[in-house]
Enzyme design. Structure first.
Site: not given
Ligand code: NAD
Length: 290
Positions: A87, A162, A237
């Site tokens: 997102t 979204k 966010k």
């Molecule tokens: P998270 O923080 O658990 O995962 C993000 C991952 O990206 C981490 O493991 C981090 O180490 C990795 N990362 C950061 N920088 C990086 C880079 N330069 N190269 C490679 N890896 C890198 O977050 P999440 O909950 O998995 O969310 C991910 C996305 O999904 C976000 O944009 C969030 O808004 C969206 N989202 C999350 C949810 C939820 O319920 N968690 C629901 C819908 C959408």
């Protein structure tokens, strides 16, 4: 298919695992060096993107997405699909799509709803921006990771869908919680309040499917001490992204702005960080008008 998967966090990890379980060859990279079942870990984003049919990213925000994009586009082969499921702001989505187009790579922005449970269970909903040919190529993967994919139009439109959806969600959750708190003060039983509203014109997903009052309606995070679920931090966010987009598009969104301000206060100044976004109800419960 040969798939590169970058960003193996709470969402990306289980999504990548489901693709591997379905028989795809998945190569993954995350700066946190996490291990995901069935996914071969490599040492850089560029390595994960090299010679893949499709590269998927699931990253925290637009700035990181832009940086990763700059790294992977030179490594990707022309004709491959670049599927971003993070997102992020609409501008970042459109900008990385432009970079991909220039290299003959097919970009899709496909943010999801359904949370960590949906990622684990393969029941996410994808809102997808990009061209039809790219959407058709990614369709079999949407079917593994999710239960529904809606093609919303050109690049950026997935992100637009979204944040508009989540702006409605944030506003209706606040409205539902403040109405419960008012009902309490007027001596109205919560079960009666639910029974009326959930079958009357005040109904919404927040009331009917995710009721913020414990012990009332279907099981929800309210019944689990407001453990997320969908964390207030993530709602904040998404509301901020909606307001950033509204500024850019000169759209008047007074309720979205009020919701963003209230979640900011809740998360940054009060006790909302790490709690479910429906914990707005105990917040209102404690307060008076002053
Ligand atoms: P998270 O923080 O658990 O995962 C993000 C991952 O990206 C981490 O493991 C981090 O180490 C990795 N990362 C950061 N920088 C990086 C880079 N330069 N190269 C490679 N890896 C890198 O977050 P999440 O909950 O998995 O969310 C991910 C996305 O999904 C976000 O944009 C969030 O808004 C969206 N989202 C999350 C949810 C939820 O319920 N968690 C629901 C819908 C959408």
């Amino acid at each position: 298919m040969n798939i590169g998967f970058i960003g193996l966090g709470n969402m990306g990890g289980p999504m990548a695992a489901n693709l591997a379980k379905a028989g795809h060859v998945v190569t993954g990279f995350d700066t946190a060096e996490v291990a995901v079942e069935g996914v071969q870990a490599v040492g850089s984003a560029a390595e994960a993107a090299t010679d893949q049919d499709i590269v998927i990213t699931m990253l925290p925000n637009g700035a990181i997405l832009r940086a990763v994009t700059a790294e992977i586009i030179p490594a990707m082969r022309p004709g491959a699909v670049f599927l971003d499921c993070s997102t992020v702001d609409v501008d970042s989505a459109r900008s990385v799509a432009e970079e991909a187009d220039k290299a003959d790579i097919l970009p899709l922005d496909a943010p999801v709803s359904g949370g960590v449970g949906g990622a684990q269970g393969g029941t996410l909903t994808f809102m997808v921006g990009g061209n039809e040919a790219a959407f058709m190529k990614a369709q079999p993967l949407f079917e593994i990771m999710g239960q529904k994919a809606v093609h919303c139009g050109p690049s950026g439109n997935g992100q637009a869908a979204k944040i508009c959806n989540n702006m409605i969600l944030g506003v209706t959750m606040i409205a539902t919680c403040e109405a419960f708190a008012l009902a309490d003060k007027l001596g109205l039983d919560r079960q009666a309040m639910f029974d009326v509203v959930s079958t009357s014109s005040g109904y919404s997903w927040s009331m009917n499917a995710y009721c913020p009052a414990p012990g009332v309606g279907p099981k929800s995070p309210a019944d689990n001490g407001y453990q997320p679920g969908f964390a207030a931090d993530l709602m904040l966010k998404d509301l901020r992204l909606s307001q950033q987009a509204a500024e850019g598009a000169d759209a008047d969104t007074p309720m979205g702005r009020a919701a963003a301000d209230l979640y900011a206060r809740f998360v940054e100044e009060e006790d909302g960080a790490g709690r479910d976004f429906s914990a707005m109800l105990p917040r209102f419960e404690k307060r008076g008008r002053g």
